[in-house]
Design a protein around this motif. Structure first.
Motif, PDB file in Angstrom:
ATOM      1  N   MET A   1      23.569 -56.286  51.118  1.00  0.00           N
ATOM      2  CA  MET A   1      23.296 -56.817  49.785  1.00  0.00           C
ATOM      3  C   MET A   1      21.988 -56.280  49.176  1.00  0.00           C
ATOM      4  N   PRO A   2      20.856 -56.302  49.917  1.00  0.00           N
ATOM      5  CA  PRO A   2      19.661 -55.696  49.323  1.00  0.00           C
ATOM      6  C   PRO A   2      19.813 -54.190  49.078  1.00  0.00           C
TER       7      PRO A   2
ATOM      8  N   VAL B   1      34.828 -63.428  45.912  1.00  0.00           N
ATOM      9  CA  VAL B   1      33.856 -64.461  45.534  1.00  0.00           C
ATOM     10  C   VAL B   1      32.795 -63.766  44.681  1.00  0.00           C
ATOM     11  N   THR B   2      31.876 -64.527  44.110  1.00  0.00           N
ATOM     12  CA  THR B   2      30.794 -63.843  43.397  1.00  0.00           C
ATOM     13  C   THR B   2      29.955 -63.085  44.434  1.00  0.00           C
ATOM     14  N   ILE B   3      29.292 -62.030  43.986  1.00  0.00           N
ATOM     15  CA  ILE B   3      28.663 -61.079  44.908  1.00  0.00           C
ATOM     16  C   ILE B   3      27.649 -61.767  45.824  1.00  0.00           C
ATOM     17  N   ALA B   4      26.844 -62.651  45.251  1.00  0.00           N
ATOM     18  CA  ALA B   4      25.788 -63.299  46.037  1.00  0.00           C
ATOM     19  C   ALA B   4      26.358 -64.097  47.208  1.00  0.00           C
ATOM     20  N   LYS B   5      27.569 -64.588  47.062  1.00  0.00           N
ATOM     21  CA  LYS B   5      28.142 -65.442  48.099  1.00  0.00           C
ATOM     22  C   LYS B   5      28.839 -64.664  49.208  1.00  0.00           C
TER      23      LYS B   5
ATOM     24  N   GLY C   1      30.792 -54.191  45.873  1.00  0.00           N
ATOM     25  CA  GLY C   1      30.057 -54.179  44.601  1.00  0.00           C
ATOM     26  C   GLY C   1      30.663 -55.117  43.573  1.00  0.00           C
ATOM     27  N   ASP C   2      31.891 -55.531  43.757  1.00  0.00           N
ATOM     28  CA  ASP C   2      32.491 -56.485  42.823  1.00  0.00           C
ATOM     29  C   ASP C   2      32.964 -57.768  43.519  1.00  0.00           C
TER      30      ASP C   2
ATOM     31  N   ASN D   1      21.477 -65.710  38.474  1.00  0.00           N
ATOM     32  CA  ASN D   1      21.900 -65.146  39.741  1.00  0.00           C
ATOM     33  C   ASN D   1      21.565 -63.665  39.766  1.00  0.00           C
TER      34      ASN D   1
ATOM     35  N   MET E   1      21.690 -61.337  42.168  1.00  0.00           N
ATOM     36  CA  MET E   1      22.607 -60.385  42.802  1.00  0.00           C
ATOM     37  C   MET E   1      23.810 -60.103  41.916  1.00  0.00           C
ATOM     38  N   ASP E   2      24.334 -61.135  41.270  1.00  0.00           N
ATOM     39  CA  ASP E   2      25.483 -60.959  40.379  1.00  0.00           C
ATOM     40  C   ASP E   2      25.059 -60.574  38.966  1.00  0.00           C
TER      41      ASP E   2
ATOM     42  N   ARG F   1      35.721 -68.650  37.066  1.00  0.00           N
ATOM     43  CA  ARG F   1      34.753 -68.883  38.143  1.00  0.00           C
ATOM     44  C   ARG F   1      33.744 -67.748  38.337  1.00  0.00           C
ATOM     45  N   ASP F   2      33.455 -67.042  37.285  1.00  0.00           N
ATOM     46  CA  ASP F   2      32.419 -65.993  37.274  1.00  0.00           C
ATOM     47  C   ASP F   2      32.763 -64.787  38.140  1.00  0.00           C
ATOM     48  N   LEU F   3      34.042 -64.624  38.461  1.00  0.00           N
ATOM     49  CA  LEU F   3      34.442 -63.521  39.339  1.00  0.00           C
ATOM     50  C   LEU F   3      34.641 -62.228  38.560  1.00  0.00           C
ATOM     51  N   ILE F   4      34.430 -61.108  39.242  1.00  0.00           N
ATOM     52  CA  ILE F   4      34.736 -59.819  38.629  1.00  0.00           C
ATOM     53  C   ILE F   4      36.226 -59.530  38.766  1.00  0.00           C
ATOM     54  N   LYS F   5      36.754 -59.811  39.954  1.00  0.00           N
ATOM     55  CA  LYS F   5      38.176 -59.579  40.193  1.00  0.00           C
ATOM     56  C   LYS F   5      38.863 -60.896  40.490  1.00  0.00           C
TER      57      LYS F   5
END
Lengths: 464, 464
Positions: free
Chosen positions: A234-235, A344-348, A376-377, B101, B103-104, B181-185
């Motif tokens: 992630m970083p 899921v969202t990227i941070a999660k 990345g998504d 957020n 990261m996102d 839910r803020d998802l990209i995909k």
């Protein structure tokens, strides 16, 4: 529907020979890449014009006959499977690129245009169609739109949705709608085009689509980086995204890499063995840009996020690095994998991945989990390989239990049970893990507005 | 609704003092930037929570009371005007950015967050919110979503639609939906989020929105180029787009420039006077990139497409060049302009513009036409200035005739009668010039699914 009189009626709506009922055709056109449903359509019809599609839909309304749209049949959710006597409407003969507009950078496509055909067309025009994925060689534009196809370049270019400038659809009532007229800006009420994207043919058929094209990317360059653990990925993503517009950011586990290297036809990226790998790609438009990538790479090493890495120096090396990722799916198919496509969202992502790993590991310590995906998504492909010694039925039985845990975890993390493969029949009974019951009621109300007789791909997304 | 008992009921649903019925408030909150409707709401209510919004909508359903959403009230189509005794629901007290957020790269916004507030928030985080337009200082995110706001950076960043990762909405039935839910995909059926974007509050209220942010652009650099005729602007666009990712491509006519220079506070871009001007912007990330822009500029001069030009060398020069474009609207407001916001596909722009010029010129040779707009996305702002000697009523009477010609021409070119200002009440009766009657029927069916009692912003988009 086995009534021969109805088949005869259907034959009057299209050109001679464009209704097939032989066993081979029924079997071939009645299924997609999912294998768990036995194909059982009544007939396959091949319209050649929008008018013929309208005639078929109107006839199906009169006769209350279910229709299933059929494109390249590369779907992984059984959205294009006809298992209940439906008539399959194949777009194989509506496969032309009708028009090119240089100034607007658009191509007007019939629904049966194959993804790779559009990609090649764009390249011939000095442009680029950026939606790309494993089945690009046979998937069709109509199907891509029906599932809002994603793939490996979403981080930069978005899903198919972003590339649809205009749509012509035949609704479940047989009406032809010309949606959005290929405009960039059009604030004249509800954008119905968006409803049909990702609707899996349950509202109507896409009969023409104007697709946007993009300038070609310049000197695409890939890095493969090995990380000491998943959390470090992630970083790394963050550091590179700060400096560069990434065109891809994929990841895979050591287990995935081992399987691909086991083929013997792809070189290892470097010697250091790491538990996780990131593959990222960017446009090295200038030397400065490439230097920036190298500096970021070094920064990641200094921070302890990266153990080793390599950057492609040629088109050949770029291709080889991509093979490490692209060959995974095909390679592991040998182990009859249980597959899931979740997001899921990227941070999660890190916490989510660990939780699923732990659940599966605790209950089935003999299961091998292979992770890869479009980190990345936020899109992860979870693959559980069948132990060689285990019987197929027993394995899939246990996986059904896993399924529930996975979806419960997805729900807990507010994620999606289908990131890019759609709902079809395979995810239909799990829809409530990602959409609330009241939301599903509104979806059904929308469906009723476009397809009041329920003839359009019934049993897909929702139960009949 | 003037029944005081109903107002008393409404007061029980929100905090004390959060229902206003004084004449000043009714007048202020009952209108937007369009001036042709007299505001006449019954009350203004200021919810502070999603639950309060739901309570208001449920009450309105029971009492059959019409609700009008109210944001920054900067709209230009009267979509936020309450002219018929409606209750205005203002989001002025739901104006916080709730979450960030990193990261996102997302920010969770209440609907009353002002566009500039989000832009500043992004900047403070080292990021960028790219949707930008003249009213960014007072327009609110909820309103931006309701009209799918566009503006000056659409060529690169797209409309507001592209930046909405997730939406919470309260439907016309009072249900709370958490969309995407803020998802990209997320391929789990119909993307209802898309329906609410651009719906002008006719399906429900946006009560929370997760907005995507982008990396900050680097060293934005503008060129202003003078062309010998309108047709030359298109190959200039094409030449630059081949080489650079443009962040803007605007145009304006000599008449527009003359008005702005007449103010005396903006320097002329260069001495050569030209009938048309293009303003384009790109990221000069490297010297090489800037050199490429200059080489393309020279190429355009050699081809005869450009007569003269200038490229910004500093932030100050960048600002000054942008003022040439940005001050137009405010400057010409002195001449009581008849305004229209229309679009066609990019390739059709020159022929379309000429045809409208010819029609207006033939019938009203004394009318001065000022063109400007976002040529890179096909969006033209047509402004006809009132001759000083002509009476206002006579002028607007004649413009009503012009309106019809303009919309007939839009229809002929398959364009949009409202590129980015929405339909509201001002374009409602002309909707059929851009959407077919059968399409409008489907839109109404969708409306009925979300708002069966017709209480959500009635009379907007469609007649009641």
């Amino acid at each position: 529907m086995t009534d021969p009189a109805l088949i005869d009626e259907l034959k009057t709506l299209v050109e001679p020979g464009k209704v097939l009922t032989d066993a081979d055709s029924l079997n071939t056109y009645g299924k997609d890449w999912t294998k768990q449903y036995a194909p059982a359509p009544s007939a396959i019809v091949f319209p050649k014009t929008i008018e013929q599609v309208q005639a078929i839909v109107r006839w199906a309304n009169e006769r209350k006959i279910a229709l299933v749209p059929s494109g390249g049949r590369t779907g992984l959710s059984a959205a294009a499977v006809a298992a209940n006597g439906e008539v399959v409407v194949s777009f194989d003969y509506m496969n032309q690129i009708l028009e090119f507009n240089e100034m607007d950078r658009t191509a007007v496509c019939q629904p049966g245009v194959v993804t790779a055909q559009l990609q090649q067309f764009a390249e011939d025009k000095g442009l680029y169609y950026p939606v790309d994925f494993a089945s690009a060689g046979s998937s069709q534009i109509g199907g891509n739109i029906g599932t809002n196809a994603g793939g490996i370049k979403v981080i930069r270019y978005g899903m198919t949705r972003n590339w649809v400038a205009g749509l012509k659809v035949v609704t479940g009532k047989g009406d032809l709608l010309e949606l959005n007229r290929d405009l960039i800006k059009n604030a004249t009420g509800y954008d119905l085009r968006q409803l049909f994207i990702g609707a899996e043919g349950t509202l109507g058929f896409v009969v023409e689509a104007t697709m946007r094209l993009e300038r070609q990317p310049t000197n695409l360059t890939a890095l493969v980086l090995g990380t000491p653990d998943f959390d470090s990925i992630m970083p790394v993503l963050h550091a590179f995204q700060d400096k560069l517009d990434l065109t891809a950011f994929e990841f895979f586990s050591d287990k995935a890499l081992a399987k691909v290297l086991g083929r013997g036809d792809v070189p290892a990226p470097f010697e250091t063995s790491c538990p996780f790998y990131a593959l990222l790609e960017f446009e090295a438009t200038t030397d400065e840009r490439a230097d920036q990538a190298l500096a970021t790479f070094e920064h990641c090493v200094e921070q302890g996020w990266v153990l080793d890495g390599v950057m492609s120096q040629s088109e050949q090396q770029l291709q080889n690095l991509w093979k490490l990722r692209e060959y995974i799916s095909e390679t592991i198919s040998h182990w009859t994998p249980y597959k899931n496509d979740i997001s899921v969202t990227i941070a999660k992502v890190p916490a989510f991945l660990k939780e699923i790993d732990a659940i599966v590991g605790e209950h089935y310590p003999d299961f091998e989990i292979v992770w890869f995906g479009h980190i990345g998504d936020g899109n992860l492909h979870l693959n559980i390989l069948k132990p060689d010694a285990m019987d197929k039925d027993e394995f899939f039985g246990k996986c059904a239990t896993v399924n529930k845990w996975v979806f419960e975890t997805v729900q807990k993390y507010n994620g999606s049970i289908s990131a890019e493969h759609g709902v079809g029949m395979t995810k239909r009974d799990y829809l409530e893990y990602s959409r609330s019951p009241v939301e599903i009621e509104y979806m059904k109300a929308v469906k009723a507005a476009f397809d009041p007789n329920g003839i359009m791909n019934p049993g897909k997304i929702f139960a009949v």
